[in-house]
Motif scaffolding. Structure first.
Motif, mmCIF file in Angstrom:
data_model
loop_
_atom_site.group_PDB
_atom_site.id
_atom_site.type_symbol
_atom_site.label_atom_id
_atom_site.label_comp_id
_atom_site.label_asym_id
_atom_site.label_seq_id
_atom_site.Cartn_x
_atom_site.Cartn_y
_atom_site.Cartn_z
ATOM 1 N N TYR A 195 0.852 -1.197 0.000
ATOM 2 C CA TYR A 195 0.000 0.000 0.000
ATOM 3 C C TYR A 195 0.887 1.246 0.000
ATOM 4 C CZ TYR A 195 -3.606 3.356 1.353
ATOM 5 O OH TYR A 195 -4.463 4.427 1.387
ATOM 6 N N GLN A 212 -5.365 -0.526 -4.087
ATOM 7 C CA GLN A 212 -3.998 -0.480 -4.592
ATOM 8 C C GLN A 212 -3.977 -0.897 -6.051
ATOM 9 O OE1 GLN A 212 -0.847 0.614 -2.830
ATOM 10 N NE2 GLN A 212 -0.934 0.891 -5.029
ATOM 11 N N GLY A 442 -1.952 -3.862 4.488
ATOM 12 C CA GLY A 442 -1.161 -3.027 3.580
ATOM 13 C C GLY A 442 0.082 -3.705 3.042
#
Length: 504
Positions: A195, A212, A442
Motif C-alpha cells: 500500500y 492499490q 497493507g
C-alpha cells in the motif's frame, strides 16, 4: 515469428528493440485478437481508436534512434477504474457511462511515458464491488478457460484479456483481492503491491485505505516490468510512500536463476487452509510447496489467529469507505443526472439519479456502510472493525518475525459458474477470504499459477505475501516457483488453455 499475441511482454520488448517486429505489428495483432474473441469473452468495455497511431509514433521514434524505455511499443490493457483522457472511464457503472476524464491517472500517465500502447479499457464489477465481474453494468466477462464460468473480480476483464491473449499485460486494482483472485481463476499472474508503492491518483476510489493498483500478466517477469514503470512516489497521492524502490524485474530475473530460494523461510497460514478450500486447490498448493522445499526453501506452519475475522471486518470497513467515496455521485457534482417527471427537489433528483445509476451490489454496500457509520453504531461496527484490522496487522508482524514470506491458496475454489453465487452475497464475499488480510495490513501479495485442479481442469494459484516494502521478495519466490514448475511440466500453464476464436 509465429503468433505475436503468444509472446510474453518481455519477449515482445526484446523483439521490438531488435527490430524483429514493429509496435504497429504487435498492436495490430492484439487488436485482431480482440476482434476475433472478445465477442465471446467481453474483456473490454472500450477498444482504443488511436492505439495504432501511438504505436506508429513509437516506431518512428525508435527508427530515428531515440533512446526509448525497454518496454516501449508493448501493448497494455487498462482496467476501467483508472481514468484516461482518450477513452471513457466508467468504473463499470451506468453512473459514469460515457464519462471522459480531463486527466490521466498517474499510472496511465507513467505507462504512456514509458511507451506502453494502451489497447483499451477492461470490464470490471461496478465501482470494483464484486468477485466475479457479474456486477458490471455492461454485462459480465467470461473466463477464457470456460466461457460458462466467471473470470474473477472485480478485475475479471484485465485477467481475462491477458489469459485470452488479447493483451500481454494489464493494469488492475486490488481492494480485497481484485487482482489476485482473478489471476487465480484465469491462470495468470497478479500482484498487489505494498500500500502506497503505486499511486492511486486517478483511480476511481472504492475504499481509500485498501485500494492499490498493480500489474496483471502471464509471467512474473512481465509483472515486474510493469510494476517498475508504475511504482514510486507521487505528490498527487497523500498516501504515496517516498521510498526508492528496487527493480522488480531484476528481482524476478534473480528468482528465475534460482537465487534467494535456498534457506528462504516460507510460512504456511494453517488457519486459512481450514477456510473451505477446495480439495484440488489444496493439493496443488501443497505440491507447489513441496517443489520449493526440495529446492532449498524451509516450510514452517504459522498461526494467524485473527485472520478468521478478516472478512467480517473488511465488509464493514470497505462499505463505510465506499459510502463516503460514492457520496460525490449525487447528480450535482459528478455522474449522471435523472430528473423525475415534472421536475423535483434536489433531494428527489439525487434519489432518482442514484436509483438509476447504481446497481444492486453497489446499493447494498452503500446502505451497509452508511449504517455502520451512523450515530450510535459507529463504535460498535466501524470502530470494532478497525480494532480487528489492528489485530490482523499484529498477526502479520508476528509471522514475519519467524518467516520471510507467507503462503496460502490465492482463493478457496476454482472458477465457479456464472450466476452460481449471484444471489448469495455472503458466498460471493467468502471468495476473498485468503486475499483480504493483505489489504487490511497493507502488505504486498502475488498470485502465481500452480497447475489445474484435478476435479475440473481449471487453474489454481498460490499466493505469497511479504512484509510491507518487501515486494521484491515476492518476485524472487514467484519467479523461482514459476521456472521450477514449467521445467517440471515442460510448458507454461496458459499453453494448456482451451483455444478461443476460429480454432475453438
Amino acid at each position: 515469428m509465429g503468433d505475436i499475441t503468444r509472446l510474453s511482454a518481455a519477449e515482445l520488448a526484446s523483439s521490438l528493440s531488435s527490430g524483429e517486429i514493429s509496435s504497429v505489428e504487435a498492436t495490430q495483432a492484439h487488436l485482431d485478437r480482440i476482434g476475433e474473441v472478445d465477442g465471446d469473452v467481453h474483456a473490454y468495455l472500450h477498444v482504443s481508436e488511436n492505439a495504432l497511431s501511438v504505436a506508429e509514433d513509437i516506431d518512428r521514434r525508435r527508427a530515428a534512434g531515440e533512446n526509448l524505455s525497454p518496454v516501449a511499443g508493448v501493448p497494455l490493457a487498462v482496467k476501467d477504474v483508472l481514468v484516461t483522457t482518450d477513452m471513457p472511464s466508467t468504473s463499470g457503472s451506468r453512473m459514469l457511462e460515457g464519462y471522459m476524464s480531463p486527466f490521466d491517472a498517474t499510472v496511465v500517465q507513467r505507462s504512456r511515458q514509458a511507451g506502453f500502447v494502451p489497447l483499451g479499457k477492461t470490464n470490471m464489477d461496478e465501482f470494483a464491488m464484486g468477485s466475479s465481474t457479474e456486477h458490471s453494468a455492461f454485462g459480465p466477462t467470461r473466463n477464457p478457460w470456460d466461457l460458462d464460468r466467471i473470470p474473477g473480480g472485480s478485475g475479471g476483464g484485465s485477467a481475462a484479456a491477458v489469459a485470452a491473449f488479447e493483451a500481454p499485460l494489464a493494469l488492475g486494482s486490488d481492494t480485497g483481492g481484485s487482482i489476485r483472485q482473478p489471476a487465480h481463476v484465469t491462470g495468470t499472474v497478479g500482484v498487489k503491491p505494498t500500500y502506497g508503492a503505486v499511486s492511486r491518483y486517478g483511480a476511481i476510489a472504492l475504499a481509500s485505505s485498501l485500494d492499490q493498483i498493480g500489474p496483471v500478466s502471464r509471467t512474473v517477469l512481465d509483472a515486474g516490468l510493469l510494476q517498475d514503470v508504475i511504482q514510486g512516489h507521487d505528490p498527487h497521492d497523500s498516501t504515496s510512500l517516498p521510498d526508492a524502490w528496487p527493480s522488480m524485474a531484476d528481482a524476478a530475473r534473480e528468482g528465475a536463476r534460482g537465487e534467494g530460494l535456498k534457506g528462504l523461510r516460507i510460512g504456511v497460514l494453517s488457519d486459512l487452509l481450514a477456510a473451505g478450500i477446495q480439495d484440488g486447490v489444496k493439493s496443488r498448493f501443497h505440491e507447489a510447496l513441496d517443489v520449493l522445499e526440495k529446492n532449498g526453501a524451509e516450510i514452517i506452519e504459522v498461526p494467524s489467529p485473527h485472520f478468521e475475522y478478516a472478512v467480517a471486518a473488511y465488509y464493514l470497513i470497505l462499505p463505510a469507505e465506499a459510502s463516503s467515496n460514492l457520496a460525490r455521485f449525487d447528480s450535482v457534482r459528478f455522474g449522471m443526472r435523472v430528473t423525475p417527471e415534472g421536475g423535483g427537489t434536489v433531494e428527489q433528483v439525487m434519489s432518482a439519479t442514484r436509483e438509476a445509476g447504481f446497481g444492486p451490489e453497489v446499493k447494498r454496500r452503500i446502505i451497509l456502510g452508511t449504517y455502520a457509520l451512523s450515530a450510535g453504531y459507529y463504535d460498535a461496527y466501524y470502530g470494532s472493525a478497525q480494532k480487528v484490522r489492528t489485530l490482523i496487522q499484529r498477526d502479520f508482524n508476528a509471522a514475519f518475525e519467524k518467516v520471510d514470506v507467507l503462503a496460502s491458496p490465492s482463493a478457496p475454489t476454482t472458477a465457479f459458474k456464472l450466476g452460481e453465487k449471484l444471489d448469495d452475497p455472503l458466498a460471493m464475499y467468502l471468495n476473498d477470504v485468503t486475499t483480504i488480510p493483505a489489504n487490511l495490513a497493507g502488505v504486498p501479495g502475488i498470485s502465481v499459477p500452480v497447475g489445474l485442479a484435478p476435479e475440473d481442469g481449471l487453474p489454481v494459484g498460490i499466493q505469497f505475501m511479504a512484509p510491507a516494502r518487501e515486494d521484491a521478495r515476492l518476485y524472487r519466490v514467484g519467479a523461482s516457483l514459476e521456472k521450477l514448475l514449467e521445467e517440471q511440466w515442460g510448458h507454461s500453464l496458459l499453453s494448456q488453455a482451451p483455444q478461443l476464436g476460429g480454432t475453438r
